[in-house]
Design a protein around this motif. Structure first.
Motif: not given
Length: 393
Positions: A133-135, A137-138, A142, A155-158, A215
């Motif tokens: 999910q972090q990948g 979002v980066l 979304r 949603y955000a990286f953290n 995170f």
């Protein structure tokens, strides 16, 4: 690779595994954000499974449905039951839990090593999903339902949800599973393992858990980390731990990490006993913290209504635990007896602390809450009998 036949899925260990994992996660694009129709459908067949596998009453069934019947009786005393659907839903969870309990305690289908591996797989699954999910979002993606990313506005990286509905849910279930991991290693070794030994043998489990809790972006995760930290507390280190905790708390104004800052703000507000201040500190956390504050400070044990409840969906001017305020202390104590007898390894345990701090002193009709109870009852069984099947995979 041969796919398992339907009858193989209902073999004892396969069924218990599926039940635990299924209740521990929620794929939003299939199950939605509220009541999961797939879970309801699965739980609806549990009475049939129970009758086929256990055609006799067991402890979990008797205690669980005693709590349910007492609760319904108190509602009738206070007028009538306005929503039978709530109690039907609770009955489904009770049947589901009872089948799992019987598979573990009567069929003895879960061994210590197997449960340890299962717990590690859930921890890795949550951590890997978060990384994916972090990948996304980066790179600006979304909405990717296959990894439970469904376009959440927050949603955000953290700040992500992983395999749960929201970050706080994920933090709770991850805390429970990592605690189960620690207890399994303890039972396997015959004594609690040191941090050094755990790191040497299970470093990726530890890395996955700590990374996830930092995170996931939830203040609840900070509470979960503190509870897990208590597992390692020894009397001879108490002074140094308290000193380190005090220094860490004093340094909080200089720590720029939002989940930690929110957790400290809620702690400061909670110490005042003012629920309005808790709401100002963190509106999301206040819904759980204020339940604890109001339940301990505003529950009047001299009032008969406290014992029999005020009625289903009663109007209230405080955040007293709904299970106590609506249904009464008598059903609530019946529920606690059920939990202590069938789930918690001890009244004074980290399980009880998690029940209070993470779950707000109640397990309602929420799947991940019942998953936590399933984990706890497995630990209770393994504490008593785990050494007898330690060599079974």
């Amino acid at each position: 690779m041969r796919l398992p036949r339907i009858n193989e899925l209902f073999e004892d260990r396969n069924l218990a595994t599926f039940m635990l994992v299924f209740m521990s996660i929620q794929f939003i694009f299939i199950e939605g954000m509220t009541i999961s129709i797939p879970k309801v459908a699965f739980m609806a067949i549990m009475p049939i499974v129970f009758l086929v596998k256990f055609p006799y009453p067991t402890k979990a069934l008797l205690l669980g449905f005693a709590y349910l019947l007492v609760t319904m009786m108190m509602c009738e005393i206070n007028g009538s039951i306005s929503r039978y659907s709530t109690f039907i839903y609770t009955a489904l969870f009770l049947f589901e839990f009872t089948v799992y309990y019987n598979l573990v305690w009567i069929k003895e289908c879960i061994s210590l090593k197997y449960f340890l591996n299962l717990v590690k797989c859930v921890i890795f699954g949550y951590a890997i999903c978060l990384l994916l999910q972090q990948g996304c979002v980066l790179i600006g993606v979304r909405n990717f339902p296959l990894i439970n990313l469904v376009g959440g506005s927050y949603y955000a990286f953290n700040h992500l949800n992983a395999l749960a509905i929201e970050p706080s849910h994920a933090a709770r279930i991850m805390t429970v599973f990592f605690y189960a991991f620690l207890k399994c290693t303890e039972y396997l070794r015959g004594a609690p393992m040191s941090i050094g030994d755990l790191w040497g043998e299970y470093k990726w489990v530890i890395v996955s858990f700590i990374y996830f809790m930092i995170f996931i972006g939830s203040g609840t995760a900070m509470v979960g980390l503190a509870i897990v930290f208590l597992y390692f507390v020894k009397k001879k280190y108490a002074f140094f731990i308290l000193l380190a905790g005090f220094l860490f708390y004093m340094m909080s104004p200089y720590i720029d990490y939002e989940p930690y800052n929110r957790a400290v703000s809620v702690l400061n507000a909670a110490m005042t006993g003012d629920t309005e201040e808790v709401i100002k500190a963190d509106h999301s956390a206040s819904s759980r913290v204020n339940i604890i504050i109001d339940t301990f400070t505003k529950t009047d044990l001299a009032d008969s209504q406290t014992w029999i409840g005020h009625g289903m969906d009663a109007e209230r001017d405080s955040s007293i635990n709904m299970a106590i305020y609506d249904y009464g202390m008598i059903p609530y104590l019946t529920k606690i007896v059920f939990f202590i007898t069938c789930c918690f390894t001890s009244v004074f345990s980290l399980e009880t602390l998690m029940f209070v701090l993470l779950f707000g002193m109640n397990i309602g009709n929420i799947a991940y809450g019942w998953a936590a109870l399933m984990v706890f009852t497995t630990l209770k069984y393994l504490k008593r009998y785990g050494n007898l099947n330690v060599n079974i995979n």
